[in-house]
Design an enzyme around this catalytic site. Structure first.
Site, PDB file in Angstrom:
ATOM      1  N   HIS A  19      -2.796  -2.897  -8.262  1.00  0.00           N
ATOM      2  CA  HIS A  19      -4.617  -4.380  -8.139  1.00  0.00           C
ATOM      3  C   HIS A  19      -5.390  -3.566  -9.215  1.00  0.00           C
ATOM      4  O   HIS A  19      -6.110  -4.688  -9.107  1.00  0.00           O
ATOM      5  CB  HIS A  19      -4.847  -2.661  -6.712  1.00  0.00           C
ATOM      6  CG  HIS A  19      -5.810  -3.491  -6.107  1.00  0.00           C
ATOM      7  ND1 HIS A  19      -6.508  -3.417  -4.951  1.00  0.00           N
ATOM      8  CD2 HIS A  19      -6.567  -4.893  -6.207  1.00  0.00           C
ATOM      9  CE1 HIS A  19      -7.401  -3.996  -3.896  1.00  0.00           C
ATOM     10  NE2 HIS A  19      -7.734  -5.505  -5.437  1.00  0.00           N
ATOM     11  N   GLU A  41       1.204  -1.062   0.051  1.00  0.00           N
ATOM     12  CA  GLU A  41       0.222  -0.140   0.038  1.00  0.00           C
ATOM     13  C   GLU A  41       0.765   1.520   0.160  1.00  0.00           C
ATOM     14  O   GLU A  41       1.739   0.963   1.025  1.00  0.00           O
ATOM     15  CB  GLU A  41      -0.798  -0.226   1.037  1.00  0.00           C
ATOM     16  CG  GLU A  41      -2.047  -0.808   1.003  1.00  0.00           C
ATOM     17  CD  GLU A  41      -3.450  -0.091   0.055  1.00  0.00           C
ATOM     18  OE1 GLU A  41      -2.952   0.902  -0.274  1.00  0.00           O
ATOM     19  OE2 GLU A  41      -4.264  -0.940   0.604  1.00  0.00           O
TER      20      GLU A  41
END
Length: 225
Positions: A194, A152
């Site tokens: 993603h 992330e």
């Protein structure tokens, strides 16, 4: 009239049948041995999952030098023994859509149901929440979760200023270390966003993520060792 193979065409008649039976039995024994070896190998990988058995872990240990350890909730990942039980061949790049503190908070929340292995802060600080041994619930796809490391990045997909020089540099060093550890090429097949995970409804890292710059930095970091 033609003669039968047993009496004329095959030397030895019944002897040929006996040899055939012996070959069948030998083949069956070899197959059984092969199955036993496979079963033994599987058990050797899974023994630590048996009730009362835990694979040794060092509390607070990290896989990336310099990372800070903050444990995610166990509800947001699955214990594993990667790469022995699941080969690792992907890095998945995410963006938090929020600040660092809020991302850590939700990854520590058992009700959230998801977490990544790492978070890279805007100032370059790297935090590890899940060991790379384990399967983090980060990609929304079971197979990709099992085969990948999720990273992330603090920021917002619609805000190009989120992606600071410090963030790119720190993340590149992290991804280079992961690629080196698992023998992954540094390319867009193995380092993905993603948004590229099959079945996802996410758009991160978004149009402002500079893939060309990022992969260049990863390659430089890997070459530098």
């Amino acid at each position: 009239m033609g003669a039968s193979e047993d009496s004329a065409g095959t030397p030895g008649g019944d002897t040929g049948r006996r040899l055939g039976r012996r070959a069948l039995l030998a083949g069956g024994a070899a197959a059984a041995l092969g199955t036993a070896v496979l079963a033994r190998d599987e058990l050797s990988r899974l023994w630590w999952r048996l009730p009362g058995v835990e694979r040794p872990r060092t509390p607070g240990a990290v896989d990336f030098r310099g990372a800070r350890w903050v444990a995610a909730s166990p509800a947001n990942y699955r214990r594993a023994d990667r790469p022995d039980d699941y080969p690792v061949d992907r890095v998945v790049v995410h963006v938090t859509q929020g600040g660092y503190a809020s991302a850590v908070k939700v990854f520590r929340d058992p009700a959230h149901g998801a977490a990544a292995h790492y978070i890279v802060r805007a100032d370059g600080r790297v935090t590890q929440l899940i060991r790379e041994l384990d399967v983090a619930f980060h990609a929304g796809n079971r197979q990709f979760n099992e085969r990948s490391v999720g990273i992330e990045h603090e920021g917002f997909v619609e805000d190009a200023s989120s992606f600071t020089d410090a963030l790119y540099a720190a993340s590149a060093r992290l991804t280079a270390a992961v690629c080196e550890r698992y023998g992954m090429p540094v390319d867009r097949e193995h380092v993905i966003g993603h948004v590229e995970v099959p079945g996802t409804d996410h758009t991160d890292p978004g149009p402002h993520w500079d893939w060309e710059r990022y992969l260049r930095l990863v390659r430089q970091a890997r070459a530098a060792g």
